[in-house]
Structure formats: C-alpha cells, structure tokens
Design an enzyme around this catalytic site. Structure first.
Site, PDB file in Angstrom:
ATOM      1  N   HIS A   1     -11.917  -0.879   9.140  1.00  0.00           N
ATOM      2  CA  HIS A   1     -10.910  -1.689   9.829  1.00  0.00           C
ATOM      3  C   HIS A   1     -11.429  -2.130  11.202  1.00  0.00           C
ATOM      4  O   HIS A   1     -11.005  -3.133  11.742  1.00  0.00           O
ATOM      5  CB  HIS A   1      -9.599  -0.916  10.001  1.00  0.00           C
ATOM      6  CG  HIS A   1      -8.898  -0.655   8.711  1.00  0.00           C
ATOM      7  ND1 HIS A   1      -9.216   0.405   7.892  1.00  0.00           N
ATOM      8  CD2 HIS A   1      -7.908  -1.332   8.083  1.00  0.00           C
ATOM      9  CE1 HIS A   1      -8.436   0.370   6.820  1.00  0.00           C
ATOM     10  NE2 HIS A   1      -7.640  -0.674   6.908  1.00  0.00           N
TER      11      HIS A   1
ATOM     12  N   ARG B   1      -6.761  11.106   1.467  1.00  0.00           N
ATOM     13  CA  ARG B   1      -6.361  10.068   0.501  1.00  0.00           C
ATOM     14  C   ARG B   1      -7.138  10.225  -0.802  1.00  0.00           C
ATOM     15  O   ARG B   1      -6.752   9.657  -1.825  1.00  0.00           O
ATOM     16  CB  ARG B   1      -6.614   8.667   1.071  1.00  0.00           C
ATOM     17  CG  ARG B   1      -5.758   8.332   2.289  1.00  0.00           C
ATOM     18  CD  ARG B   1      -6.272   7.080   2.998  1.00  0.00           C
ATOM     19  NE  ARG B   1      -6.123   5.875   2.190  1.00  0.00           N
ATOM     20  CZ  ARG B   1      -6.675   4.689   2.499  1.00  0.00           C
ATOM     21  NH1 ARG B   1      -7.419   4.581   3.612  1.00  0.00           N
ATOM     22  NH2 ARG B   1      -6.490   3.643   1.734  1.00  0.00           N
TER      23      ARG B   1
ATOM     24  N   LYS C   1      -9.639   1.811  -5.872  1.00  0.00           N
ATOM     25  CA  LYS C   1     -10.284   1.363  -4.635  1.00  0.00           C
ATOM     26  C   LYS C   1     -11.015   2.545  -3.993  1.00  0.00           C
ATOM     27  O   LYS C   1     -10.643   3.680  -4.241  1.00  0.00           O
ATOM     28  CB  LYS C   1      -9.252   0.747  -3.672  1.00  0.00           C
ATOM     29  CG  LYS C   1      -8.163   1.714  -3.194  1.00  0.00           C
ATOM     30  CD  LYS C   1      -7.078   0.972  -2.405  1.00  0.00           C
ATOM     31  CE  LYS C   1      -6.130   1.966  -1.770  1.00  0.00           C
ATOM     32  NZ  LYS C   1      -4.999   1.331  -1.089  1.00  0.00           N
ATOM     33  N   HIS C   2     -12.069   2.327  -3.238  1.00  0.00           N
ATOM     34  CA  HIS C   2     -12.685   1.073  -2.787  1.00  0.00           C
ATOM     35  C   HIS C   2     -14.077   1.027  -3.392  1.00  0.00           C
ATOM     36  O   HIS C   2     -14.925   1.824  -3.000  1.00  0.00           O
ATOM     37  CB  HIS C   2     -12.759   1.030  -1.263  1.00  0.00           C
ATOM     38  CG  HIS C   2     -11.419   1.258  -0.588  1.00  0.00           C
ATOM     39  ND1 HIS C   2     -10.916   2.520  -0.310  1.00  0.00           N
ATOM     40  CD2 HIS C   2     -10.479   0.374  -0.148  1.00  0.00           C
ATOM     41  CE1 HIS C   2      -9.727   2.406   0.292  1.00  0.00           C
ATOM     42  NE2 HIS C   2      -9.449   1.119   0.407  1.00  0.00           N
TER      43      HIS C   2
ATOM     44  N   ARG D   1       4.300   2.958   2.882  1.00  0.00           N
ATOM     45  CA  ARG D   1       4.991   2.057   3.806  1.00  0.00           C
ATOM     46  C   ARG D   1       6.492   2.335   3.926  1.00  0.00           C
ATOM     47  O   ARG D   1       7.072   2.102   4.966  1.00  0.00           O
ATOM     48  CB  ARG D   1       4.787   0.599   3.384  1.00  0.00           C
ATOM     49  CG  ARG D   1       3.328   0.166   3.319  1.00  0.00           C
ATOM     50  CD  ARG D   1       2.656   0.141   4.687  1.00  0.00           C
ATOM     51  NE  ARG D   1       1.276  -0.293   4.570  1.00  0.00           N
ATOM     52  CZ  ARG D   1       0.227   0.370   5.053  1.00  0.00           C
ATOM     53  NH1 ARG D   1       0.402   1.504   5.684  1.00  0.00           N
ATOM     54  NH2 ARG D   1      -0.989  -0.097   4.898  1.00  0.00           N
TER      55      ARG D   1
ATOM     56  N   ASP E   1     -10.815  -6.925  -0.083  1.00  0.00           N
ATOM     57  CA  ASP E   1     -10.033  -6.169   0.887  1.00  0.00           C
ATOM     58  C   ASP E   1      -9.585  -7.167   1.959  1.00  0.00           C
ATOM     59  O   ASP E   1      -9.932  -8.346   1.908  1.00  0.00           O
ATOM     60  CB  ASP E   1     -10.844  -5.005   1.473  1.00  0.00           C
ATOM     61  CG  ASP E   1      -9.948  -3.862   1.971  1.00  0.00           C
ATOM     62  OD1 ASP E   1      -8.747  -4.103   2.214  1.00  0.00           O
ATOM     63  OD2 ASP E   1     -10.438  -2.739   2.131  1.00  0.00           O
TER      64      ASP E   1
ATOM     65  N   ASP F   1       0.870  -1.181   0.000  1.00  0.00           N
ATOM     66  CA  ASP F   1       0.000   0.000   0.000  1.00  0.00           C
ATOM     67  C   ASP F   1       0.902   1.224   0.000  1.00  0.00           C
ATOM     68  O   ASP F   1       1.443   1.605   1.038  1.00  0.00           O
ATOM     69  CB  ASP F   1      -0.867   0.036   1.272  1.00  0.00           C
ATOM     70  CG  ASP F   1      -2.093  -0.844   1.159  1.00  0.00           C
ATOM     71  OD1 ASP F   1      -2.743  -0.819   0.098  1.00  0.00           O
ATOM     72  OD2 ASP F   1      -2.410  -1.548   2.133  1.00  0.00           O
TER      73      ASP F   1
END
Length: 359
Positions: A189, A146, A176-177, A71, A259, A63
């Site tokens: 999450h 984002r 996405k998403h 990351r 996902d 990601d």
C-alpha cells in the site's frame, strides 16, 4: 456483450447524481464498498438496492475476510475470526485422534464462509475478496494473521473449506495475492515489495494453492510485488505471471482482478510512474479481466473520471481490446440464488449451527 472492466467506489453512504453517472458508464463493472459507506444494515441494504437500480449486473464487492479486514462490524454482523485461528485449530487434535484437529478446522472454516456470505448477501452485497492464500512466513505485517498457515497444503484445504461455505450462500470467491505476498516485509500500500526468490521456489510453495484450487477458485487477485527473477514488472502487470504461469501452467480459468491501482506500488511500471489510464490498460493487456480503483471518489473523484474517460479513449484508439471472455468471467461472479432475508437468516438452524462452530 461489452466488457465492463472497472471496479470503482463511492464517497458516501448513499448515491449522489455523479455516482449514478459513473456507475451507469458502460465500462463500469462494479463497485467496492468501504467502512465509510456503512452506517447500519438498513442503510447498506438501501444503498445496494440503489446501485442495482442503476444496473442490475453491477458487482457489489467488499473486503470482508474476518479478523482486522472486515468492513461491516456492527448492527448484527458477526465478528469473524482471523484466518490464522483456523490454522491454529488444525493443530489441536483430540486426545488419541490424530488428524481430528484438521477436520474440525475445515468444518469451522466452511461455517465461517457461510456466515460471512449469508450476512453480506442478506444486505445486498454480492461478493467478498476472500480467501487470502498467502503463506504466513512470519515476515509480512500487512498479511500476518490474515493467512491461514505457513504450510501451503493446510492453506489450500482451509481455503477450499471456506469457499465451500461461501458457495452454500451463493457467493463466488477470490484467492489473493497471487503468487504470494507472505514472504516480503514491505507493505505494497505504501511501497513496492521485492521478492527475490526463484520461480521454482515460489511455485513449489507460495503459488501451490493456486494450482491445487484451480477448479475451485472463481477469481484471483495478483500481488503488487515484483519477483525480479521472473519479471521486472509487478505480478498484476505481468503477462508472464498472469497468462503464462497462472492461466497456462497452473490451469486457472476464472476472473483476474488487478489490485487497487491507487496503491503506491500500482503505478510504477518498468521503473517509471504512470497515470491511472496507462496502469489500467497495462493491467488489462497483461491478462487482468477487471481493474480496481479505490478511495479516489473522495474529494470529487477526479481520478475516477480521468480513468473512465481515459479508458474509453484508449478503447476508441485501439489501445486495448474489449474481451468477451473477460465479461463472461465478470458476470460469473454475480451471486447464485435468492439472497436470504436477514431476520429469517438469524432464526435459521443452519446459520445458528454455523455460528456455534466458529473458533
């Protein structure tokens, strides 16, 4: 060709014997890297070489969007701006030149895609789960900056520009998403968000970029969101969303990832909590080509082995069918062309120019 639908992860910064065993499993199609798998560029490159030595066709994913979702951030990696920065650039026209901001923003987004993909590929990473096509309704904390913009048209054109940059460096993409995570406040999450809008409203707005980009997107990741006026199941477990709407109505022909199956919302199907295997089988049967299980390799990875064994057993018992089309879509995500050498990349005029265009 056998179908390898599982995308797993590993605990550490190098492969152990158990990791190699799991990656060699015929149902494993790739792995996703996290910040815990990163020390520096040399270590990342060595890790990616080791992974490819297990199986050349494994897809190494991460990601890496820019902003707060990136990351690898040290040892030379460019800190990419959040996607909202391109949406803001779009609105800033030069004096007396209406529309110039939009064109500048598109050019900058292409530059960002190129920098993102070239740096990752120079370290051996194949693929990033980007771009975010969710609209910025100002409600979602988990999406927030984002997202490129509130306007679906602006979002689609900036995403297409970013994808163009990825492609220049030989990297595929992932929208996405689907069909849109930006309208709901809840974070999938930790809980399962519910979007109560009608299909008509969603298609007219949030899902529109998927139709406009149906010849550009190489893969799509659905949202862990329930849209009860369309289906009682979250989008990633719903053949209505994946087959009827995404594939047939919106004309998308690329790969579909589930996902992360370890997310709170991921294993709640028809109101009951299910195990990893049932969740994976349900996602695959609904139209996903690949399923992700993230962050379960820590503490020995019992869940990873449970899923590998469970899916193998489900296949033997006819619980799910391998699909050759899914495997072809997975392989189509592997990068094109030779990966750049990091030092040569740093010196290249194309790369230097792209850096100068970032907002």
């Amino acid at each position: 060709t056998p179908h390898a639908p599982l995308i797993l992860d590993i605990e550490g910064t190098q492969l152990c014997a158990t990791d190699r065993q799991r990656l060699a499993h015929p149902l494993t199609g790739g792995l996703i890297l996290f910040a815990r798998n990163w020390v520096d560029r040399a270590q990342l490159a060595a890790l990616c070489r080791d992974i490819k030595a297990v199986r050349e066709d494994l897809l190494i994913c991460v990601d890496h969007e820019g902003g707060r979702v990136q990351r690898f951030r040290s040892d030379g990696f460019t800190h990419l701006p959040p996607m909202r920065a391109f949406g803001e650039l779009w609105l800033r026209d030069d004096k007396g030149r209406p529309g110039s901001g939009a064109l500048k923003a598109c050019n900058a987004a292409s530059a960002a895609g190129y920098v993102l993909a070239a740096e990752l590929r120079a370290c051996g990473v194949d693929f990033s789960f980007t771009p975010v096509l969710d609209l910025d309704w100002g409600e979602s904390g988990v999406i927030g900056d984002r997202a490129f913009a509130r306007d679906a048209r602006v979002t689609a054109l900036l995403a297409k520009s970013l994808i163009h940059g990825l492609l220049r460096a030989g990297m595929a993409n992932c929208g996405k998403h689907f069909p849109g995570h930006g309208f709901v406040k809840a974070d999938s999450h930790t809980e399962i968000p519910v979007d109560r809008r009608s299909l008509k409203a969603i298609l007219a707005d949030d899902a529109a970029p998927y139709e406009w980009l149906n010849s550009t997107l190489s893969s799509v990741m659905p949202a862990h969101v329930i849209y009860p006026r369309v289906d009682s199941r979250p989008a990633g477990f719903s053949s209505t969303w994946l087959e009827d709407i995404l594939r047939h109505r919106l004309g998308f022909g690329g790969a579909i990832f589930s996902d992360d199956l370890s997310m709170a919302g991921a294993r709640l199907i028809d109101g009951r909590e299910v195990g990893y295997t049932e969740a994976a089988v349900t996602a695959l049967e609904a139209g996903c080509d690949m399923v992700l299980l993230c962050n379960q390799s820590v503490d020995g990875g019992a869940a990873v082995d449970e899923l590998l064994d469970g899916l193998a057993e489900a296949q033997l018992k006819g619980g799910w069918q391998m699909r050759e089309a899914s495997e072809l879509r997975r392989r189509a995500l592997l990068p094109n062309g030779a990966a750049p050498d990091w030092d040569e990349l740093m010196r290249s005029p194309d790369y230097q120019h792209a850096l100068s265009l970032l907002p």
